[in-house]
Design an enzyme around this catalytic site. Structure first.
Site, PDB file in Angstrom:
ATOM      1  CD  GLU A 121       3.305 -13.003  15.754  1.00  0.00           C
ATOM      2  OE1 GLU A 121       2.970 -11.649  16.544  1.00  0.00           O
ATOM      3  OE2 GLU A 121       3.218 -13.756  16.551  1.00  0.00           O
TER       4      GLU A 121
ATOM      5  CG  LEU B 297       9.266 -17.191  -3.976  1.00  0.00           C
ATOM      6  CD1 LEU B 297       9.111 -17.047  -2.065  1.00  0.00           C
ATOM      7  CD2 LEU B 297       9.620 -15.967  -3.738  1.00  0.00           C
TER       8      LEU B 297
ATOM      9  CG  ASP C  67      -2.050   0.876   1.057  1.00  0.00           C
ATOM     10  OD1 ASP C  67      -1.786   1.374  -0.302  1.00  0.00           O
ATOM     11  OD2 ASP C  67      -2.633   0.978   2.131  1.00  0.00           O
ATOM     12  N   GLY C  68       0.290   2.358  -0.930  1.00  0.00           N
ATOM     13  CA  GLY C  68       1.305   3.677  -0.002  1.00  0.00           C
ATOM     14  C   GLY C  68       1.238   4.310  -1.716  1.00  0.00           C
ATOM     15  CG  ASN C  69       2.218   1.455  -5.544  1.00  0.00           C
ATOM     16  OD1 ASN C  69       2.755   0.903  -4.202  1.00  0.00           O
ATOM     17  ND2 ASN C  69       1.150   0.348  -5.984  1.00  0.00           N
TER      18      ASN C  69
ATOM     19  CG  HIS D 189      -0.750   1.848  -9.278  1.00  0.00           C
ATOM     20  ND1 HIS D 189      -0.761   1.773  -8.260  1.00  0.00           N
ATOM     21  CD2 HIS D 189      -1.747   3.018  -9.234  1.00  0.00           C
ATOM     22  CE1 HIS D 189      -2.134   2.460  -7.860  1.00  0.00           C
ATOM     23  NE2 HIS D 189      -1.882   2.450  -8.484  1.00  0.00           N
TER      24      HIS D 189
ATOM     25  NE  ARG E 106      -4.341   7.003  -6.616  1.00  0.00           N
ATOM     26  CZ  ARG E 106      -4.474   6.578  -5.889  1.00  0.00           C
ATOM     27  NH1 ARG E 106      -4.566   7.577  -4.405  1.00  0.00           N
ATOM     28  NH2 ARG E 106      -4.491   5.502  -4.930  1.00  0.00           N
TER      29      ARG E 106
HETATM   30  C1  IPE Z   1      -6.080  -3.114  -0.117  1.00  0.00           C
HETATM   31  O1  IPE Z   1      -5.515  -1.191  -0.601  1.00  0.00           O
HETATM   32  C2  IPE Z   1      -5.781  -3.360  -1.515  1.00  0.00           C
HETATM   33  C3  IPE Z   1      -4.173  -3.670  -1.897  1.00  0.00           C
HETATM   34  C4  IPE Z   1      -3.382  -3.215  -1.905  1.00  0.00           C
HETATM   35  C5  IPE Z   1      -4.399  -3.714  -3.569  1.00  0.00           C
HETATM   36  P1  IPE Z   1      -6.350   0.012  -0.558  1.00  0.00           P
HETATM   37  O2  IPE Z   1      -5.417   1.227  -0.542  1.00  0.00           O
HETATM   38  O3  IPE Z   1      -7.414  -0.506  -1.351  1.00  0.00           O
HETATM   39  O4  IPE Z   1      -7.107  -0.282   1.219  1.00  0.00           O
HETATM   40  P2  IPE Z   1      -7.673   0.846   1.701  1.00  0.00           P
HETATM   41  O5  IPE Z   1      -9.342   1.132   0.777  1.00  0.00           O
HETATM   42  O6  IPE Z   1      -6.683   2.233   2.359  1.00  0.00           O
HETATM   43  O7  IPE Z   1      -8.625   0.047   3.116  1.00  0.00           O
HETATM   44  C1  IPE Z   2      -1.514   0.374  -3.222  1.00  0.00           C
HETATM   45  O1  IPE Z   2      -1.521   1.683  -3.210  1.00  0.00           O
HETATM   46  C2  IPE Z   2      -1.675  -0.631  -4.811  1.00  0.00           C
HETATM   47  C3  IPE Z   2      -3.150  -0.484  -4.941  1.00  0.00           C
HETATM   48  C4  IPE Z   2      -4.352  -0.746  -3.731  1.00  0.00           C
HETATM   49  C5  IPE Z   2      -3.445  -1.216  -6.140  1.00  0.00           C
HETATM   50  P1  IPE Z   2      -2.783   2.290  -3.455  1.00  0.00           P
HETATM   51  O2  IPE Z   2      -2.908   3.349  -4.812  1.00  0.00           O
HETATM   52  O3  IPE Z   2      -4.026   1.790  -2.378  1.00  0.00           O
HETATM   53  O4  IPE Z   2      -1.793   3.820  -2.924  1.00  0.00           O
HETATM   54  P2  IPE Z   2      -2.564   4.781  -1.922  1.00  0.00           P
HETATM   55  O5  IPE Z   2      -2.980   4.055  -0.409  1.00  0.00           O
HETATM   56  O6  IPE Z   2      -3.207   5.495  -2.338  1.00  0.00           O
HETATM   57  O7  IPE Z   2      -0.958   5.669  -0.952  1.00  0.00           O
HETATM   58 MG    MG Z   3      -3.836   2.865  -0.330  1.00  0.00          MG
END
Ligand code: IPE
Ligand code: IPE
Ligand code: MG
Length: 259
Positions: free
Chosen positions: A213, A139, A28-30, A45, A41
């Site tokens: 964990e 793996l 998460d956080g891309n 990715h 955004r």
């Molecule tokens: C969870 O991240 C899904 C993936 C990383 C694929 P999200 O960014 O969708 O989650 P929420 O919406 O913040 O809970």
């Molecule tokens: C996770 O990064 C990737 C996917 C859910 C596909 P996000 O796209 O959720 O990035 P944020 O959370 O908005 O920063």
């Molecule tokens: Mg996200």
């Protein structure tokens, strides 16, 4: 046929090793990584895919046997169409470009989730990639795409009932359901990692995380490098995994083992 590797952490106390056998990651956080840099955004990715490559390599080096990555959740369809389309094309591109390399490195690829909604093209490439790498012994890399933990449990229930429609409710137990879960070929994750600062499960592996964990870091996924990875392994190594027992019992078991 279904393999029934999964040894349930609620039915028996699993073996614990210093290095996790199975790591499951919410990448998460891309988007926020890109926002911080005034980039679209989707640039986040793209960078996220680089981190996937490196993380696969890091897991191989560390001796991790299973790596499971959440790539697209069953709720991510709620995003703007442009972003969804971009993520689909990135997935397709990755299937195209990365599979040969995975194969060369003896990595087995599996994809879990409700795949029926994907285009024929994507479904076909997934099948081809899985078939190509099926004999690999290194793996086991699982990509969760259009995956939801609730879907998994409901789908497994449907499949289990279809194969045994006359079962009595009294006979329904974990062993009945486990073989039909999407990841029945893997042990339950030892370590869960979520990057990007949120401390939630977002409908990832609800069933499987019973005794996993949970490691949360503020680092955005594109910045999750070897150092960050090693930090999570070190954190894991220091956990006392009790599985409902007392710390004293763990020590006693250790003494018996070492005697
Ligand atoms: C969870 O991240 C899904 C993936 C990383 C694929 P999200 O960014 O969708 O989650 P929420 O919406 O913040 O809970
Ligand atoms: C996770 O990064 C990737 C996917 C859910 C596909 P996000 O796209 O959720 O990035 P944020 O959370 O908005 O920063
Ligand atoms: Mg996200």
């Amino acid at each position: 046929m279904f393999s029934t590797y999964m040894i349930s952490s609620t039915l028996a106390v699993p073996e614990v090793s210093a290095v996790p056998k199975h790591i499951a990651i919410i990448m998460d956080g891309n988007g926020r990584w890109a926002n911080q840099r005034f980039l679209p955004r989707v640039a986040g990715h793209n960078r996220g895919l680089d981190t996937v490559r490196k993380t696969v390599e890091n897991c191989v080096q560390a001796g991790v046997k299973y790596l499971t990555l959440f790539a697209f959740s069953s709720e991510n369809w709620r995003r703007p169409t442009d972003e969804v389309n971009f993520l689909m094309s990135l997935f397709l591109k990755a299937l195209d470009k990365e599979v040969a390399r995975l194969n060369k490195n003896n990595i087995r690829l599996r994809v879990i989730g409700d795949l029926q909604v994907f285009s024929e093209e994507i479904q076909e490439r997934i099948q081809k990639a899985e078939a190509l790498t099926a004999q690999n012994t290194g793996l086991i890399l699982t990509i969760a795409a259009n995956y939801g933990g609730r879907w998994d449990i409901l789908n497994a229930t449907r499949l289990a009932l279809a194969s045994n429609p006359l079962i009595s409710p009294d006979d329904i137990d974990e062993n009945w359901l486990n073989p039909y879960l999407a990841m029945s070929y893997a042990p339950e994750p030892d370590l869960f990692i979520r990057t990007g600062g949120e401390q939630r499960v977002s409908n990832f592996l609800l069933w499987h995380l019973a005794y996993t964990e949970m490691y949360f870091t503020d680092t955005f996924w594109p910045d999750f490098d070897l150092k960050q990875f090693q930090k999570s392994l070190e954190w894991y190594r220091l956990r006392e995994r009790r599985f409902g027992q007392t710390g004293h019992q763990l020590l006693e078991n250790q003494l018996v083992k070492n005697a």
